[in-house]
Design a protein around this motif. Structure first.
Motif, PDB file in Angstrom:
ATOM      1  N   ASN A  21      -3.413   2.026 -20.185  1.00 59.35           N
ATOM      2  CA  ASN A  21      -4.384   1.805 -19.100  1.00 59.35           C
ATOM      3  C   ASN A  21      -4.180   0.426 -18.470  1.00 59.35           C
ATOM      4  OD1 ASN A  21      -5.517   4.304 -19.800  1.00 59.35           O
ATOM      5  ND2 ASN A  21      -6.956   3.365 -21.243  1.00 59.35           N
ATOM      6  N   PRO A  22      -3.012   0.186 -17.911  1.00 56.22           N
ATOM      7  CA  PRO A  22      -2.683  -1.176 -17.439  1.00 56.22           C
ATOM      8  C   PRO A  22      -3.480  -1.580 -16.201  1.00 56.22           C
ATOM      9  CG  PRO A  22      -0.983   0.362 -16.754  1.00 56.22           C
ATOM     10  CD  PRO A  22      -1.926   1.152 -17.617  1.00 56.22           C
ATOM     11  N   THR A  23      -3.683  -2.876 -16.114  1.00 55.47           N
ATOM     12  CA  THR A  23      -4.258  -3.477 -14.900  1.00 55.47           C
ATOM     13  C   THR A  23      -3.147  -4.277 -14.227  1.00 55.47           C
ATOM     14  OG1 THR A  23      -6.474  -3.614 -15.858  1.00 55.47           O
ATOM     15  CG2 THR A  23      -5.974  -5.042 -13.970  1.00 55.47           C
ATOM     16  N   ILE A  24      -2.842  -3.899 -12.999  1.00 59.00           N
ATOM     17  CA  ILE A  24      -1.692  -4.479 -12.294  1.00 59.00           C
ATOM     18  C   ILE A  24      -2.188  -5.152 -11.015  1.00 59.00           C
ATOM     19  CG2 ILE A  24       0.526  -3.987 -11.195  1.00 59.00           C
ATOM     20  CD1 ILE A  24       0.710  -1.532 -13.029  1.00 59.00           C
ATOM     21  N   GLU A  25      -1.731  -6.355 -10.794  1.00 55.80           N
ATOM     22  CA  GLU A  25      -2.114  -7.121  -9.605  1.00 55.80           C
ATOM     23  C   GLU A  25      -0.902  -7.287  -8.685  1.00 55.80           C
ATOM     24  OE1 GLU A  25      -4.002 -10.780 -10.575  1.00 55.80           O
ATOM     25  OE2 GLU A  25      -5.233  -9.895 -12.167  1.00 55.80           O
ATOM     26  N   LEU A  26      -1.139  -7.099  -7.386  1.00 54.86           N
ATOM     27  CA  LEU A  26      -0.118  -7.290  -6.367  1.00 54.86           C
ATOM     28  C   LEU A  26      -0.604  -8.362  -5.404  1.00 54.86           C
ATOM     29  CD1 LEU A  26       0.368  -4.309  -7.457  1.00 54.86           C
ATOM     30  CD2 LEU A  26       1.464  -3.873  -5.261  1.00 54.86           C
ATOM     31  N   GLY A  27       0.261  -9.259  -4.999  1.00 52.22           N
ATOM     32  CA  GLY A  27      -0.152 -10.318  -4.084  1.00 52.22           C
ATOM     33  C   GLY A  27       1.032 -10.965  -3.397  1.00 52.22           C
TER      34      GLY A  27
ATOM     35  N   TYR B  45       0.825  -1.206   0.000  1.00 48.30           N
ATOM     36  CA  TYR B  45       0.000   0.000   0.000  1.00 48.30           C
ATOM     37  C   TYR B  45       0.859   1.257   0.000  1.00 48.30           C
ATOM     38  CZ  TYR B  45      -4.638  -2.126   0.599  1.00 48.30           C
ATOM     39  OH  TYR B  45      -5.799  -2.808   0.400  1.00 48.30           O
ATOM     40  N   GLU B  46       1.925   1.239   0.789  1.00 47.87           N
ATOM     41  CA  GLU B  46       2.798   2.409   0.857  1.00 47.87           C
ATOM     42  C   GLU B  46       3.451   2.680  -0.496  1.00 47.87           C
ATOM     43  OE1 GLU B  46       3.198   4.555   3.213  1.00 47.87           O
ATOM     44  OE2 GLU B  46       1.886   3.543   4.644  1.00 47.87           O
ATOM     45  N   SER B  47       3.850   1.627  -1.193  1.00 47.88           N
ATOM     46  CA  SER B  47       4.440   1.830  -2.514  1.00 47.88           C
ATOM     47  C   SER B  47       3.416   2.414  -3.487  1.00 47.88           C
ATOM     48  CB  SER B  47       4.986   0.508  -3.044  1.00 47.88           C
ATOM     49  OG  SER B  47       3.935  -0.419  -3.289  1.00 47.88           O
ATOM     50  N   CYS B  48       2.170   1.988  -3.377  1.00 40.54           N
ATOM     51  CA  CYS B  48       1.130   2.558  -4.227  1.00 40.54           C
ATOM     52  C   CYS B  48       0.923   4.042  -3.926  1.00 40.54           C
ATOM     53  CB  CYS B  48      -0.184   1.794  -4.044  1.00 40.54           C
ATOM     54  SG  CYS B  48      -0.154   0.101  -4.664  1.00 40.54           S
ATOM     55  N   ASN B  49       0.961   4.386  -2.638  1.00 40.05           N
ATOM     56  CA  ASN B  49       0.804   5.799  -2.271  1.00 40.05           C
ATOM     57  C   ASN B  49       1.961   6.642  -2.824  1.00 40.05           C
ATOM     58  OD1 ASN B  49      -1.566   5.281  -0.860  1.00 40.05           O
ATOM     59  ND2 ASN B  49      -0.474   4.878   1.065  1.00 40.05           N
TER      60      ASN B  49
ATOM     61  N   TYR C 266       9.232  -2.678  -8.710  1.00 40.25           N
ATOM     62  CA  TYR C 266       8.398  -3.574  -9.506  1.00 40.25           C
ATOM     63  C   TYR C 266       7.154  -2.859 -10.035  1.00 40.25           C
ATOM     64  CZ  TYR C 266      10.810  -8.018  -8.581  1.00 40.25           C
ATOM     65  OH  TYR C 266      11.705  -9.054  -8.563  1.00 40.25           O
ATOM     66  N   LEU C 267       6.521  -2.096  -9.161  1.00 40.82           N
ATOM     67  CA  LEU C 267       5.271  -1.436  -9.555  1.00 40.82           C
ATOM     68  C   LEU C 267       5.532  -0.342 -10.590  1.00 40.82           C
ATOM     69  CD1 LEU C 267       2.244  -1.186  -9.167  1.00 40.82           C
ATOM     70  CD2 LEU C 267       2.655   0.332  -7.209  1.00 40.82           C
ATOM     71  N   SER C 268       6.612   0.421 -10.445  1.00 42.92           N
ATOM     72  CA  SER C 268       6.911   1.467 -11.422  1.00 42.92           C
ATOM     73  C   SER C 268       7.212   0.857 -12.788  1.00 42.92           C
ATOM     74  CB  SER C 268       8.080   2.312 -10.937  1.00 42.92           C
ATOM     75  OG  SER C 268       9.253   1.512 -10.800  1.00 42.92           O
TER      76      SER C 268
ATOM     77  N   TRP D  21       4.590 -10.856  -5.406  1.00 47.40           N
ATOM     78  CA  TRP D  21       4.646 -10.752  -6.857  1.00 47.40           C
ATOM     79  C   TRP D  21       3.845  -9.556  -7.363  1.00 47.40           C
ATOM     80  CZ3 TRP D  21      -0.417 -11.307  -8.323  1.00 47.40           C
ATOM     81  CH2 TRP D  21      -1.248 -12.077  -7.475  1.00 47.40           C
ATOM     82  N   VAL D  22       4.260  -9.091  -8.546  1.00 51.66           N
ATOM     83  CA  VAL D  22       3.568  -8.012  -9.264  1.00 51.66           C
ATOM     84  C   VAL D  22       3.310  -8.516 -10.673  1.00 51.66           C
ATOM     85  CG1 VAL D  22       3.708  -5.669 -10.156  1.00 51.66           C
ATOM     86  CG2 VAL D  22       4.650  -6.203  -7.891  1.00 51.66           C
ATOM     87  N   LYS D  23       2.049  -8.504 -11.065  1.00 47.33           N
ATOM     88  CA  LYS D  23       1.647  -9.004 -12.378  1.00 47.33           C
ATOM     89  C   LYS D  23       1.111  -7.849 -13.213  1.00 47.33           C
ATOM     90  CE  LYS D  23      -1.756 -11.971 -14.644  1.00 47.33           C
ATOM     91  NZ  LYS D  23      -2.957 -12.806 -14.454  1.00 47.33           N
ATOM     92  N   ASP D  24       1.611  -7.746 -14.454  1.00 48.18           N
ATOM     93  CA  ASP D  24       1.101  -6.720 -15.369  1.00 48.18           C
ATOM     94  C   ASP D  24       0.566  -7.388 -16.628  1.00 48.18           C
ATOM     95  OD1 ASP D  24       3.189  -6.953 -17.472  1.00 48.18           O
ATOM     96  OD2 ASP D  24       4.527  -6.212 -15.909  1.00 48.18           O
TER      97      ASP D  24
END
Length: 381
Positions: free
Chosen positions: A276-282, A225-229, A265-267, A294-297
């Motif tokens: 307009n990517p959809t990115i999943e974090l888990g 969450y912090e990385s997303c912020n 990873y997220l950047s 993991w980070v999925k794009d």
């Protein structure tokens, strides 16, 4: 007649004298032989037998003759004393030799022990030296790559800064407010990029210098969450949709470093995940006891050559498509290795990429999530 009688008597007397003399002589000889036998020959035989039986096992037994003690030593006594002195001398020499042999044995054992210890120590130092040499070679290669990457990536923003500042400082040019604003914006973007490169280098330097890492319990979901912020502006810029997994196990690590992994990873997923990517974090717990994040794009993914070198070289997926500096995945790999984990890449089912890293589980227990699906539904952030 008288002459014949005299001859007969003389012959008889001569015979008697001869017999008496022979008897007396033989008696004297036998007596002398007895005396020699009694006082000399018997002792000589004793000494001869003693000399023949003398060996290293009976040096403690002295030579002694069975005869009466004499106040004055005779020749036999001198021989006996000489033999006993020789026996004692041999015994002392043997004792000295045994003592020296024992000392030599002790020194030999000590020498063998010292040689063994020194050999082990030299082998250990040789291994350490080889490891240090390999580490120095790796560090030199990394430093060369750092220098090349930083020099290459700092050249463009510096050139932009110099060009924009030169235009702004030229009094002969009468630039409009929009052009001035554009130049200022380019200066700010270049400054931000330079600061990003410098921050990355400082982070790598801090990872190198930190010898002892105190691992704490880290909430993997909170760090995500912090990385997303931190990247909210970039998320809005790419009009991205971020989905978060349902189950988030806790792990051992360093919270700030793990957040940097998520940010890198997220950047990358935002930059290379398509329009307009959809990115999943888990995250999940593997059956090995490690926590896998993991980070999925939904981007185009990587080819085989890129997959092999993406964590080892300071490269960008597409240098013409983004303004990254190529240090991100190197930072991710170094951080994860220092935390006792691993990094990796795998193609996503249906297209796209999955970048993952592993951390130590706080319980370190095996949980059967081996067949978990990284493409399972996730909730929106």
């Amino acid at each position: 007649l008288m002459s014949a009688d005299i001859d007969a008597r003389t012959l008889h007397t001569a015979r008697s004298v001869a017999i008496t003399t022979c008897v007396t002589l033989f008696s004297t000889v036998f007596f002398v032989l007895f005396i020699v036998r009694r006082w000399i020959t018997r002792h000589l035989e004793t000494m001869a037998d003693y000399a023949q039986t003398l060996d290293l096992n009976n040096l403690d037994k002295p030579l002694a003759l069975t005869r009466a003690d004499t106040s004055q030593p005779d020749e036999l006594g001198l021989v006996v004393n000489a033999i006993n002195k020789m026996r004692l001398s041999i015994k002392n020499d043997l004792n000295k030799r045994n003592h020296l042999y024992q000392e030599l044995s002790v020194y030999r054992n000590q020498l063998e022990r010292l040689v063994t210890e020194r050999t082990i120590d030299l082998e250990y130092k040789s291994q350490q030296l080889e490891l240090k040499s390999n580490e120095l070679i790796e560090q030199n290669n990394e430093l060369d790559a750092y220098a090349h990457t930083v020099a290459h990536d700092l050249k463009q923003p510096i050139s932009t800064l110099l060009g924009a500042s030169s235009l702004l400082s030229n009094e002969e040019l009468h630039l409009s407010a929009e052009k001035n604003r554009a130049l200022v914006d380019s200066i700010q973007r270049s400054a931000h990029k330079m600061r990003s490169i410098i921050d990355s280098l400082l982070l790598l330097s801090s990872i190198r210098k930190c010898e002892h890492i105190a691992l704490t319990v880290v909430d993997t979901q909170q760090t995500a969450y912090e990385s997303c912020n931190r990247l909210q502006q970039l998320i809005d810029q790419h009009n991205a949709k971020i989905l978060m997994g349902a189950d988030w196990p806790k792990a051992q690590g360093h919270e700030q470093w793990i957040e940097e992994i998520w940010v890198n990873y997220l950047s990358n997923a935002l930059k290379y995940g398509g329009t307009n990517p959809t990115i999943e974090l888990g995250a999940e717990v593997l059956d090995t006891g490690m926590v896998k994040c993991w980070v999925k794009d939904s981007g185009p993914g990587l080819n085989e050559e890129q997959q092999h070198e993406i964590f080892d070289k300071f490269v960008r997926f597409d240098p013409t498509a983004a303004d990254g500096h190529g240090l991100g995945l190197s930072i991710v790999k170094r951080i994860t290795q220092r935390l006792g984990g691993q990094v990796g890449y795998q193609p996503a089912a249906g297209g796209g990429s999955i970048f993952w890293f592993s951390l130590k589980n706080i319980n370190n227990k095996s949980i059967d999530n081996k067949n978990s699906d990284l493409n399972s539904p996730a909730k929106n952030v």
